[in-house]
Motif scaffolding. Structure first.
Motif, mmCIF file in Angstrom:
data_model
loop_
_atom_site.group_PDB
_atom_site.id
_atom_site.type_symbol
_atom_site.label_atom_id
_atom_site.label_comp_id
_atom_site.label_asym_id
_atom_site.label_seq_id
_atom_site.Cartn_x
_atom_site.Cartn_y
_atom_site.Cartn_z
ATOM 1 N N ILE A 209 0.965 -1.127 -0.013
ATOM 2 C CA ILE A 209 0.051 0.019 -0.018
ATOM 3 C C ILE A 209 0.836 1.272 -0.117
ATOM 4 O O ILE A 209 0.473 2.025 -0.813
ATOM 5 N N MET A 210 1.823 1.299 0.886
ATOM 6 C CA MET A 210 2.895 2.468 0.958
ATOM 7 C C MET A 210 3.411 2.564 -0.447
ATOM 8 O O MET A 210 3.539 3.808 -1.259
ATOM 9 N N LYS A 211 4.108 1.531 -0.992
ATOM 10 C CA LYS A 211 4.642 1.777 -2.457
ATOM 11 C C LYS A 211 3.660 2.130 -3.420
ATOM 12 O O LYS A 211 4.212 3.117 -4.093
ATOM 13 N N GLU A 212 2.616 1.660 -3.501
ATOM 14 C CA GLU A 212 1.680 2.060 -4.381
ATOM 15 C C GLU A 212 1.109 3.583 -4.361
ATOM 16 O O GLU A 212 1.253 4.286 -5.394
ATOM 17 N N THR A 213 0.930 3.838 -3.183
ATOM 18 C CA THR A 213 0.391 5.335 -2.738
ATOM 19 C C THR A 213 1.730 6.208 -3.214
ATOM 20 O O THR A 213 1.380 7.238 -3.828
ATOM 21 N N TRP A 214 2.972 5.998 -2.584
ATOM 22 C CA TRP A 214 3.939 7.023 -3.005
ATOM 23 C C TRP A 214 4.469 6.971 -4.318
ATOM 24 O O TRP A 214 4.676 8.236 -4.834
ATOM 25 N N GLU A 215 4.505 5.930 -5.130
ATOM 26 C CA GLU A 215 4.817 5.885 -6.432
ATOM 27 C C GLU A 215 3.900 6.711 -7.288
ATOM 28 O O GLU A 215 4.068 7.169 -8.163
ATOM 29 N N LYS A 216 2.297 6.504 -6.790
ATOM 30 C CA LYS A 216 1.596 7.300 -7.845
ATOM 31 C C LYS A 216 1.496 8.893 -7.383
ATOM 32 O O LYS A 216 1.208 9.266 -8.364
ATOM 33 N N TYR A 217 1.676 9.240 -6.109
ATOM 34 C CA TYR A 217 1.508 10.510 -6.035
ATOM 35 C C TYR A 217 2.912 11.518 -6.045
ATOM 36 O O TYR A 217 3.031 12.748 -6.090
ATOM 37 N N LEU A 218 4.129 11.038 -5.921
ATOM 38 C CA LEU A 218 5.294 11.304 -5.657
ATOM 39 C C LEU A 218 6.238 10.742 -6.684
ATOM 40 O O LEU A 218 6.058 9.745 -7.453
#
Length: 533
Positions: free
Chosen positions: A373-382
């Protein structure tokens, strides 16, 4: 002769007390990873084992966890609360018959404090006069440290400031006495050769089992009602469940398929003074900045991470509930606007320049799921790349000591029932500070709390916790509950408590209820039990 008749005859001949002595109490763990050096042990398995093998000046009450007299029969505290004088029991002995003396404690504690030893829990002794300077190498003069063996059976300890929690700290296994022979060629690492002063001694130790026998030289051996304890290591949860159902195992703290347990009443659950969390490793230059860490945390979908499908008791704070401790606030919702502003102000617009984020997790579905979840979120928005690295137990804990990752995760169970056990580990001089976090303001609050009365002390500690949460150094997930499979119909002396520590010295097997028509020969003048066929 049929098998049933043979078994009944054996029941007639063999007294129950002899049966209990032969089989003993059996405890099952999934992992066989343990050490026998109390200065370098930090797993719950080791903490439990050491309640049998070693004994400090004081030990845990099995129910309340309050300090009770152990190797020290009594102590006196000076009127200013700074000097503790412990009087050791003259009848206290190691397994080999050598007396337990004050020097065995003072030498063990100086070993803990040695900078070369880098003992994990040595920072807990920083409240002792001169201990911090000695531990950090600022001085090698023992006379400046408030630890002194006055005589063979008298140990004096001088504190920098009064500390009402000091005796609670001393319940921890790290502060056990050390026999000099244990230090010769690392003998205690080989198993049964380790010398302890506890209620039991080790007769066998390997990857499959530890066998403990009652120590007849223990000062309170007349009140130890168990002659033998078997700690077995079973990494097959189905087999462990079968053996528990068959009555071969009395207590299984872990490693059992709960769905296979026939009697669900034997699953004991209780609140635990424990929290699962992720934490940032601040070796990365960008992650030293609290605003950067907070921004990364504010982007995460906390309603998705902390929910009842993932955790029993989700939490946004580090310290579990404790009476009198003030409420603090953690990060529990997204805020894209604030996150992006924080990153821009810190010089990492939209995350650019932070570099590769490595999330190190242990084997297991849930840690990897949260990491994903962390990986997908950070790579999506940052503008960042994220790598999830899975390490197996027990290597995972060693890998957290390295500086080649960005986030790690663990569950911390308090070593004593006080907020300090969760907060002192993040000080810049702590040997357990895997995050490499260093904040003079934070250190100052922890130091100030040592000098304060209980109510104000809790307020100061809560202020320190707020620093960890607001700067997102720690990302709490769950106040972890304790789950134990325990057959309380056959085991006495086991009590649920918030540290999930159950001193072996209080264990005893209950005698089973006799079937109708059977007379217990141990409680009658008859030499056998009479069975109606």
């Amino acid at each position: 002769m049929t098998r049933r008749l043979y078994l009944l005859i054996m029941l007639i001949i063999l007294p129950l007390s002899a049966m209990a002595e032969e089989t003993g109490i059996t405890v099952s763990y999934a992992s066989s990873e343990y050490g026998l050096d109390p200065a370098h042990a930090f797993t719950t398995t080791e903490a439990q084992l050491f309640t049998a093998v070693y004994e400090g000046l004081v030990s845990y009450h099995p129910l309340t966890l309050e300090p009770v007299a152990a190797a020290a029969e009594r102590w006196v505290v000076s009127p200013d609360g700074k000097t503790y004088t412990f009087f050791l029991r003259p009848e206290g002995h190691f397994w080999n018959g050598d007396p337990v003396k004050a020097t065995n404690f003072s030498e063990a504690w100086f070993r803990l404090l040695s900078p070369d030893e880098n003992a994990e829990y040595s920072f807990l002794l920083d409240i002792i006069e001169g201990a911090l300077d000695y531990r950090t190498g600022k001085t090698d003069d023992r006379s400046t440290v408030g630890i002194k063996a006055i005589s063979d059976y008298m140990l004096e300890v001088k504190l920098r400031e009064p500390a009402e929690y000091f005796l609670k700290i001393l319940c921890h296994h790290s502060f056990s006495p050390v026999h000099p022979l244990n230090l010769e060629n690392g003998k205690w690492k080989s198993g049964p050769s380790a010398l302890g002063n506890g209620p039991f001694y080790i007769t066998k130790a390997d990857k499959s089992q530890i066998t403990l026998k009652k120590n007849i030289l223990y000062w309170d051996q007349n009140n130890i009602e168990t002659d033998k304890i078997n700690i077995v290591f079973i990494n097959d949860p189905q087999l462990a469940a079968e053996r528990f159902n068959n009555g071969e195992i009395q207590w299984a703290p872990d490693g059992v398929y709960l769905s296979m347990v026939e009697d669900s009443d034997k699953l004991v659950s209780n609140p635990l003074f424990a929290t699962s969390y992720f934490f940032f490793n601040t070796s990365n230059e960008a992650l030293k900045n609290g605003d950067v860490r907070r921004a990364l945390a504010l982007i995460l979908p906390w309603n998705e991470i902390r929910n009842s499908n993932n955790y029993f008791l989700p939490t946004a704070t580090l310290i579990p509930a404790i009476p009198g401790y003030p409420a603090v606030e953690g990060i529990d919702k997204r805020d894209f606007k604030d996150a992006l502003q924080l990153l821009h102000s810190a010089g990492y617009t939209k995350g650019s320049g932070i570099g590769n984020i490595v999330i190190r997790v242990p084997n297991g579905n849930l840690p990897s799921y949260i990491g994903q979840i962390m990986k997908e979120t950070w790579e999506k928005y940052l503008d960042v790349t994220v790598q999830i690295e899975v390490r197996p137990y027990p290597d995972y804990y060693s890998a957290l000591k390295l500086n080649d990752y960005s986030l790690g995760t663990t569950t911390w169970i308090g070593d004593f029932a006080d907020p300090l056990t969760f907060l002192q580990m993040w000080t810049s001089n702590s040997n357990l500070n895997d995050s490499n976090f260093a904040d003079p303001d934070y250190d100052g609050l922890i130091a100030r709390a040592e000098t304060e009365a209980p109510a104000q002390r809790y307020k100061t500690l809560a202020e320190a916790e707020s620093i960890l949460l607001e700067t997102a150094l720690v990302l709490p997930l769950e106040n972890y509950p304790a789950f134990n499979l325990v057959d309380l119909d056959s085991l006495e002396g086991w009590y649920p408590n918030v540290l999930d520590i159950h001193p072996f010295r209080y264990f005893r097997l209950k005698e089973p209820q006799m079937p109708e028509g059977v007379v217990d020969s141990t409680k009658s003048k008859d030499a056998v039990r009479f069975v109606s066929f």
